[in-house]
Design a protein around this motif. Structure first.
Motif, PDB file in Angstrom:
ATOM      1  N   LYS A 220     -25.078 -28.820 -33.240  1.00 35.54           N
ATOM      2  CA  LYS A 220     -26.493 -28.547 -32.967  1.00 35.54           C
ATOM      3  C   LYS A 220     -26.840 -28.944 -31.540  1.00 35.54           C
ATOM      4  N   GLN A 221     -26.354 -30.090 -31.086  1.00 31.18           N
ATOM      5  CA  GLN A 221     -26.626 -30.551 -29.729  1.00 31.18           C
ATOM      6  C   GLN A 221     -26.015 -29.604 -28.692  1.00 31.18           C
ATOM      7  N   ARG A 222     -24.810 -29.110 -28.972  1.00 27.22           N
ATOM      8  CA  ARG A 222     -24.169 -28.168 -28.041  1.00 27.22           C
ATOM      9  C   ARG A 222     -24.975 -26.878 -27.936  1.00 27.22           C
ATOM     10  N   ASN A 223     -25.451 -26.387 -29.067  1.00 25.72           N
ATOM     11  CA  ASN A 223     -26.202 -25.134 -29.068  1.00 25.72           C
ATOM     12  C   ASN A 223     -27.545 -25.268 -28.346  1.00 25.72           C
ATOM     13  N   MET A 224     -28.151 -26.457 -28.402  1.00 30.45           N
ATOM     14  CA  MET A 224     -29.468 -26.646 -27.800  1.00 30.45           C
ATOM     15  C   MET A 224     -29.391 -27.133 -26.351  1.00 30.45           C
TER      16      MET A 224
ATOM     17  N   THR B 149     -41.736 -28.520 -29.323  1.00 33.29           N
ATOM     18  CA  THR B 149     -41.920 -27.160 -29.831  1.00 33.29           C
ATOM     19  C   THR B 149     -40.576 -26.479 -30.033  1.00 33.29           C
ATOM     20  N   TYR B 150     -39.670 -26.677 -29.075  1.00 39.41           N
ATOM     21  CA  TYR B 150     -38.325 -26.088 -29.192  1.00 39.41           C
ATOM     22  C   TYR B 150     -37.577 -26.689 -30.381  1.00 39.41           C
ATOM     23  N   TYR B 151     -37.718 -27.994 -30.582  1.00 36.82           N
ATOM     24  CA  TYR B 151     -37.090 -28.632 -31.739  1.00 36.82           C
ATOM     25  C   TYR B 151     -37.594 -28.019 -33.040  1.00 36.82           C
ATOM     26  N   ARG B 152     -38.891 -27.796 -33.131  1.00 44.46           N
ATOM     27  CA  ARG B 152     -39.454 -27.211 -34.356  1.00 44.46           C
ATOM     28  C   ARG B 152     -38.907 -25.803 -34.575  1.00 44.46           C
ATOM     29  N   GLN B 153     -38.773 -25.052 -33.503  1.00 40.60           N
ATOM     30  CA  GLN B 153     -38.222 -23.700 -33.614  1.00 40.60           C
ATOM     31  C   GLN B 153     -36.784 -23.718 -34.122  1.00 40.60           C
TER      32      GLN B 153
END
Length: 215
Positions: free
Chosen positions: A49-53, A75-79
């Motif tokens: 998940k960290q790599r993708n974000m 906001t990005y985290y919520r998305q």
């Protein structure tokens, strides 16, 4: 209490305090293996998940500052259906070790039957090993060996771990070195074997062909 039961049974089987400790470490490792596997799965999920974000988060950090950056990041985290508290999943593997370390420390540090008992090259399992001497100064080798094995175990997963996780594991290994350096060699033997079993597990998981050869 549970460690005491296993130790007593193993001592009756092997009639050796040292082999009872080695066996005790093996049993505890096997019992907590499902927990470690679950923790590894969560950690892998967190790393992915960290790599993708990462790319998007880097762009946000470069373009925004202060409260605006904080708001857009959230906001990005919520998305992404992600919450920062999920980062705690990366330390679960270390956290699992803590209660077992405390239990082993209290049990083996006060196990009077180890007094004056030798095992292999260890002269007294109730005292620090003092295997190497420089004049009147004794150096305990077992805690150093324990730390080396611990670092080797982390090195096996070097390509899989983030830099932050490698630093955390190295600091944890050094912390155990400091905590156990003057501890009874019986306790250090237990934790050294624990690290050795962990190293074998990591090799088998990291290099499946090796695991098939060992089987």
């Amino acid at each position: 209490f549970v460690l005491g039961i296993f130790y007593f049974v193993l001592y009756r089987v092997f009639s050796s305090e040292g082999f009872a400790i080695v066996g005790l470490s093996a049993i505890v490792t096997l019992l907590v293996l499902p927990l470690y596997n679950m923790a590894d799965a969560w950690q892998d999920e967190e790393r992915e998940k960290q790599r993708n974000m990462k790319s998007k988060l880097d762009d946000i950090k470069a373009a925004f500052h202060g409260d605006e950056r904080h708001m857009i990041t959230n906001t990005y985290y919520r998305q992404q259906h992600y919450h920062p508290i999920m980062q705690l999943r990366s330390v679960i593997g270390v956290a699992i070790q803590v209660p077992f370390f405390i239990a082993a420390y209290h049990y083996l540090s006060h196990l009077t039957v180890l007094e004056g008992v030798s095992f292999l090259f260890l002269k007294d399992l109730s005292k620090p090993d003092g295997l190497f001497k420089i004049g009147n100064f004794s150096i305990n080798i077992m805690p150093i060996l324990m730390t080396v094995i611990n670092l080797m175990s982390a090195f096996v997963y070097a390509n899989k771990l983030t830099r932050k996780e490698l630093v955390q594991l190295a600091l944890m290994a050094l912390l155990f070195l400091v905590l156990l350096y003057t501890s009874p060699s019986g306790l250090v033997l237990y934790w050294t074997m624990n690290n050795f079993y962990s190293l074998l597990k990591n090799i088998i998981y990291r290099y499946p062909k090796v695991g098939k050869t060992l089987n």
